[in-house]
Design a protein around this motif. Structure first.
Motif, PDB file in Angstrom:
ATOM      1  N   ARG A 150      31.404  21.839 -10.940  1.00 39.90           N
ATOM      2  CA  ARG A 150      30.795  20.724 -10.214  1.00 39.90           C
ATOM      3  C   ARG A 150      31.602  20.338  -8.976  1.00 39.90           C
ATOM      4  O   ARG A 150      31.076  19.669  -8.092  1.00 39.90           O
ATOM      5  N   ARG A 151      32.870  20.718  -8.941  1.00 41.21           N
ATOM      6  CA  ARG A 151      33.717  20.433  -7.778  1.00 41.21           C
ATOM      7  C   ARG A 151      33.887  21.719  -6.982  1.00 41.21           C
ATOM      8  O   ARG A 151      34.359  22.727  -7.500  1.00 41.21           O
ATOM      9  N   TRP A 152      33.521  21.662  -5.730  1.00 44.84           N
ATOM     10  CA  TRP A 152      33.447  22.891  -4.944  1.00 44.84           C
ATOM     11  C   TRP A 152      34.803  23.518  -4.681  1.00 44.84           C
ATOM     12  O   TRP A 152      34.923  24.749  -4.651  1.00 44.84           O
ATOM     13  N   LYS A 153      35.854  22.718  -4.496  1.00 43.83           N
ATOM     14  CA  LYS A 153      37.173  23.305  -4.225  1.00 43.83           C
ATOM     15  C   LYS A 153      37.672  24.111  -5.425  1.00 43.83           C
ATOM     16  O   LYS A 153      38.191  25.224  -5.264  1.00 43.83           O
ATOM     17  N   GLY A 154      37.523  23.555  -6.615  1.00 44.29           N
ATOM     18  CA  GLY A 154      37.916  24.288  -7.817  1.00 44.29           C
ATOM     19  C   GLY A 154      37.075  25.526  -8.021  1.00 44.29           C
ATOM     20  O   GLY A 154      37.574  26.575  -8.442  1.00 44.29           O
ATOM     21  N   THR A 155      35.786  25.411  -7.699  1.00 48.98           N
ATOM     22  CA  THR A 155      34.879  26.553  -7.842  1.00 48.98           C
ATOM     23  C   THR A 155      35.262  27.682  -6.899  1.00 48.98           C
ATOM     24  O   THR A 155      35.344  28.847  -7.299  1.00 48.98           O
ATOM     25  N   VAL A 156      35.526  27.338  -5.646  1.00 49.83           N
ATOM     26  CA  VAL A 156      35.943  28.354  -4.664  1.00 49.83           C
ATOM     27  C   VAL A 156      37.264  28.981  -5.092  1.00 49.83           C
ATOM     28  O   VAL A 156      37.443  30.207  -5.014  1.00 49.83           O
ATOM     29  N   GLY A 157      38.195  28.157  -5.561  1.00 50.28           N
ATOM     30  CA  GLY A 157      39.473  28.678  -6.038  1.00 50.28           C
ATOM     31  C   GLY A 157      39.300  29.625  -7.215  1.00 50.28           C
ATOM     32  O   GLY A 157      39.963  30.667  -7.278  1.00 50.28           O
ATOM     33  N   ALA A 158      38.413  29.280  -8.147  1.00 50.53           N
ATOM     34  CA  ALA A 158      38.179  30.135  -9.318  1.00 50.53           C
ATOM     35  C   ALA A 158      37.597  31.481  -8.906  1.00 50.53           C
ATOM     36  O   ALA A 158      38.015  32.533  -9.404  1.00 50.53           O
ATOM     37  N   VAL A 159      36.642  31.457  -7.997  1.00 56.28           N
ATOM     38  CA  VAL A 159      36.023  32.707  -7.534  1.00 56.28           C
ATOM     39  C   VAL A 159      37.048  33.563  -6.792  1.00 56.28           C
ATOM     40  O   VAL A 159      37.155  34.776  -7.026  1.00 56.28           O
ATOM     41  N   ALA A 160      37.831  32.946  -5.909  1.00 55.81           N
ATOM     42  CA  ALA A 160      38.836  33.695  -5.139  1.00 55.81           C
ATOM     43  C   ALA A 160      39.908  34.280  -6.064  1.00 55.81           C
ATOM     44  O   ALA A 160      40.277  35.456  -5.938  1.00 55.81           O
ATOM     45  N   ALA A 161      40.392  33.470  -6.999  1.00 55.13           N
ATOM     46  CA  ALA A 161      41.417  33.961  -7.927  1.00 55.13           C
ATOM     47  C   ALA A 161      40.849  35.053  -8.822  1.00 55.13           C
ATOM     48  O   ALA A 161      41.539  36.031  -9.139  1.00 55.13           O
ATOM     49  N   GLY A 162      39.594  34.899  -9.238  1.00 51.72           N
ATOM     50  CA  GLY A 162      38.954  35.935 -10.048  1.00 51.72           C
ATOM     51  C   GLY A 162      38.846  37.248  -9.292  1.00 51.72           C
ATOM     52  O   GLY A 162      39.086  38.325  -9.845  1.00 51.72           O
ATOM     53  N   PHE A 163      38.500  37.165  -8.010  1.00 53.90           N
ATOM     54  CA  PHE A 163      38.432  38.370  -7.190  1.00 53.90           C
ATOM     55  C   PHE A 163      39.795  39.039  -7.108  1.00 53.90           C
ATOM     56  O   PHE A 163      39.920  40.255  -7.297  1.00 53.90           O
ATOM     57  N   VAL A 164      40.834  38.258  -6.825  1.00 46.30           N
ATOM     58  CA  VAL A 164      42.200  38.801  -6.745  1.00 46.30           C
ATOM     59  C   VAL A 164      42.567  39.467  -8.073  1.00 46.30           C
ATOM     60  O   VAL A 164      43.095  40.583  -8.104  1.00 46.30           O
ATOM     61  N   SER A 165      42.276  38.770  -9.165  1.00 48.13           N
ATOM     62  CA  SER A 165      42.625  39.289 -10.479  1.00 48.13           C
ATOM     63  C   SER A 165      41.960  40.638 -10.750  1.00 48.13           C
ATOM     64  O   SER A 165      42.620  41.603 -11.132  1.00 48.13           O
ATOM     65  N   PHE A 166      40.655  40.713 -10.553  1.00 47.79           N
ATOM     66  CA  PHE A 166      39.942  41.955 -10.844  1.00 47.79           C
ATOM     67  C   PHE A 166      40.259  43.061  -9.851  1.00 47.79           C
ATOM     68  O   PHE A 166      40.332  44.233 -10.217  1.00 47.79           O
ATOM     69  N   PHE A 167      40.462  42.697  -8.591  1.00 48.07           N
ATOM     70  CA  PHE A 167      40.812  43.705  -7.596  1.00 48.07           C
ATOM     71  C   PHE A 167      42.126  44.386  -7.966  1.00 48.07           C
ATOM     72  O   PHE A 167      42.216  45.622  -8.007  1.00 48.07           O
ATOM     73  N   PHE A 168      43.152  43.581  -8.238  1.00 45.25           N
ATOM     74  CA  PHE A 168      44.452  44.170  -8.555  1.00 45.25           C
ATOM     75  C   PHE A 168      44.472  44.828  -9.928  1.00 45.25           C
ATOM     76  O   PHE A 168      45.190  45.807 -10.138  1.00 45.25           O
ATOM     77  N   LEU A 169      43.662  44.338 -10.866  1.00 40.42           N
ATOM     78  CA  LEU A 169      43.541  45.031 -12.154  1.00 40.42           C
ATOM     79  C   LEU A 169      42.947  46.417 -11.938  1.00 40.42           C
ATOM     80  O   LEU A 169      43.413  47.400 -12.518  1.00 40.42           O
ATOM     81  N   SER A 170      41.946  46.523 -11.083  1.00 41.68           N
ATOM     82  CA  SER A 170      41.345  47.830 -10.820  1.00 41.68           C
ATOM     83  C   SER A 170      42.347  48.787 -10.176  1.00 41.68           C
ATOM     84  O   SER A 170      42.347  49.985 -10.469  1.00 41.68           O
ATOM     85  N   LYS A 171      43.220  48.251  -9.319  1.00 42.27           N
ATOM     86  CA  LYS A 171      44.256  49.091  -8.709  1.00 42.27           C
ATOM     87  C   LYS A 171      45.268  49.547  -9.767  1.00 42.27           C
ATOM     88  O   LYS A 171      45.684  50.701  -9.764  1.00 42.27           O
TER      89      LYS A 171
END
Length: 107
Positions: free
Chosen positions: A27-48
């Motif tokens: 419901r809070r956009w800053k936390g939502t954007v942070g979650a999506v960005a951190a999730g991307f970082v997490s999965f990107f580096f996991l794939s590497k």
């Protein structure tokens, strides 16, 4: 380098769940954007990391880093309990993560 990617990925996982908590159910956009960005970082580096580290080792360590980091942040930032049993089981996760790294060989 793969192990560094895995550590970054695990820290991204911790960031993702932390921002999810701060998003208040997305419901809070800053936390939502942070979650999506951190999730991307997490999965990107996991794939590497998975290019060199076996999935059984990498996934176990990735989830371990996420669990350990989330518990520590929960206790220090969000005021969650520091019950001795929680600390005992947290130490078991840490032992498991170290064990997976030790038996993984030279990857």
């Amino acid at each position: 380098m793969a192990w560094i990617y895995l550590i970054i990925s695990g820290l991204g996982e911790v960031g993702g769940v932390t921002f999810m908590k701060l998003s208040d159910g997305f419901r809070r956009w800053k936390g939502t954007v942070g979650a999506v960005a951190a999730g991307f970082v997490s999965f990107f580096f996991l794939s590497k990391a998975l290019q060199s580290i076996p999935i059984s080792t990498a996934y176990g360590i990735w989830t371990g880093i996420g669990s350990i980091g989330s518990v520590i942040l929960g206790m220090t930032v969000f005021g969650e309990s520091r019950d001795w049993r929680k600390m005992l089981f947290l130490s078991m996760i840490i032992t498991g993560v170290i064990g997976l790294k030790v038996i993984s060989g030279n990857h």
